[in-house]
Design an enzyme around this catalytic site. Structure first.
Site, PDB file in Angstrom:
ATOM      1  N   ALA A 208       0.981  -0.942   0.128  1.00  0.00           N
ATOM      2  CA  ALA A 208      -0.178   0.160  -0.156  1.00  0.00           C
ATOM      3  C   ALA A 208       0.884   1.232   0.133  1.00  0.00           C
ATOM      4  CB  ALA A 208      -0.869   0.264   1.494  1.00  0.00           C
TER       5      ALA A 208
ATOM      6  N   TYR B 230       5.805  10.138   6.703  1.00  0.00           N
ATOM      7  CA  TYR B 230       4.870   8.880   5.774  1.00  0.00           C
ATOM      8  C   TYR B 230       5.708   8.693   3.922  1.00  0.00           C
ATOM      9  CZ  TYR B 230       0.254   7.866   4.018  1.00  0.00           C
ATOM     10  OH  TYR B 230      -0.972   6.008   3.978  1.00  0.00           O
TER      11      TYR B 230
END
Ligand code: UDP
Length: 316
Positions: free
Chosen positions: A118, A149
């Site tokens: 993902a 992130y």
């Protein structure tokens, strides 16, 4: 009867991970859900716990995972995924994107499993190319608050592709664009749950900046369909999955107000650092190679999601 294939879903108690668990249980798989519940929620998988083909493991995938028996597919979805969550958990976010990807790739190598990572539209950062194609390399601030992130996911893509090249692992990489729907955490800080929560409480909707920044919102069921197609495809590189219908955040706020029939007004608050100004997927690759495109318009998906949050409020 043929033996069921086993699929490991990391982050399986999260918003998307739990919908994947549902999808693969319904599709006849044995599902091993791995989650340490830092942002996941065991309510999302409670209904699966009685299913003999569903196994839940409370484990931090940034540490090695040993599993007995065959594993045919691994889907690595574990990570804090909202800007507020990854700012609250910066180091776990970096670790799950790097060490978590490393450990799950190691497991894929050992078990000769198909591996799906993902990834995210955040690999494009604050994009200077619009809409974003998979061939665009992005514009990320590595040391900014979102870098934890974005860079973890960029590293995750790099190591996934290196395992494909060096070890011949059958890898897939999905770049997920803003996805919404039932099971988002009401307090995850993202624009969809924030605005719906505020609207349902008749509180002002907090638009950051001028609200002229754009996002393109994909309903979860379309995303799951795209991911399932990608898993069974022959593509190894990244594929954008998202809905190309683009809205300004101000337009989005007005839609939430309209569909939730709230008395809420709009208030403006400062724009967070490095907030991308525009985002829209170019989905020509997914259309061509997977025969996929989204079906659910924002109006319909948003009404369903508002309804779901309203019902949660009644249960609580
Ligand atoms: N946003 C907003 N109000 C909120 C939460 C978010 O205006 O209460 C804005 C945010 O600044 C960004 C967009 O909505 O421009 C989408 O933010 P989100 O956190 O959902 O995800 P992102 O796409 O930035 O990862």
């Amino acid at each position: 009867m043929a033996k069921k294939k086993t699929i490991v879903v990391t982050g399986g108690a999260g918003f998307l991970g739990s919908h994947l668990c549902d999808f693969f249980i319904a599709d006849g798989y044995r599902v091993m859900c791995v989650d340490n519940l830092i942002t996941g929620n065991n309510q999302n998988i409670r209904h699966l716990l009685r299913d003999k083909n569903f196994i839940f493991m409370n484990h931090n995938i940034s540490k090695e995972l040993r599993l007995a028996g065959s594993v045919h597919y691994i889907m690595h979805f574990a990570s804090p995924a909202s800007p507020v969550d990854y700012l609250n958990h910066p180091i776990p976010t970096l670790k799950v994107g790097s060490l978590g990807t490393y450990h799950t790739l190691g497991l894929a190598k050992l078990k000769k499993a198909v591996y799906l990572l993902a990834s995210t539209s955040e690999v494009y950062g604050d994009p200077q190319v619009h809409p974003q194609k998979e061939s665009y390399w992005g514009n990320v601030n590595p040391i900014g608050p979102r870098g934890v992130y974005d860079e973890a996911k960029r590293f995750a893509e790099a190591i996934t592709f290196a395992y494909h090249r060096s070890h011949g692992i059958d890898t897939k990489i999905v770049r997920i664009f803003n996805t919404y729907g039932p099971r988002m955490r009401i307090n995850d800080g993202r624009v969809v749950p924030n605005f719906i929560d505020q609207a349902l409480k008749n509180q002002p909707l907090t638009v950051y900046g001028t609200g002229q920044q754009t996002r393109s919102f994909c309903y979860y069921s379309d995303l799951i369909d795209g991911i399932a197609r990608l898993l069974h495809s022959k593509i190894h590189g990244p594929v954008n999955i998202g809905n190309p219908d683009e809205f300004t955040i101000l337009q989005f706020a007005k839609m939430v107000i309209q569909f939730s029939k709230t008395k809420s007004k709009i208030v403006y608050q400062p724009l967070p650092q490095d907030d991308p100004k525009q985002r829209r997927p170019d989905i020509s690759l997914a259309k061509k190679e997977l025969g996929w495109e989204p079906k659910i318009k924002l109006e319909q998906g948003l009404k369903n999601t508002i309804q779901w949050f309203e019902n949660q409020g009644k249960v609580a």
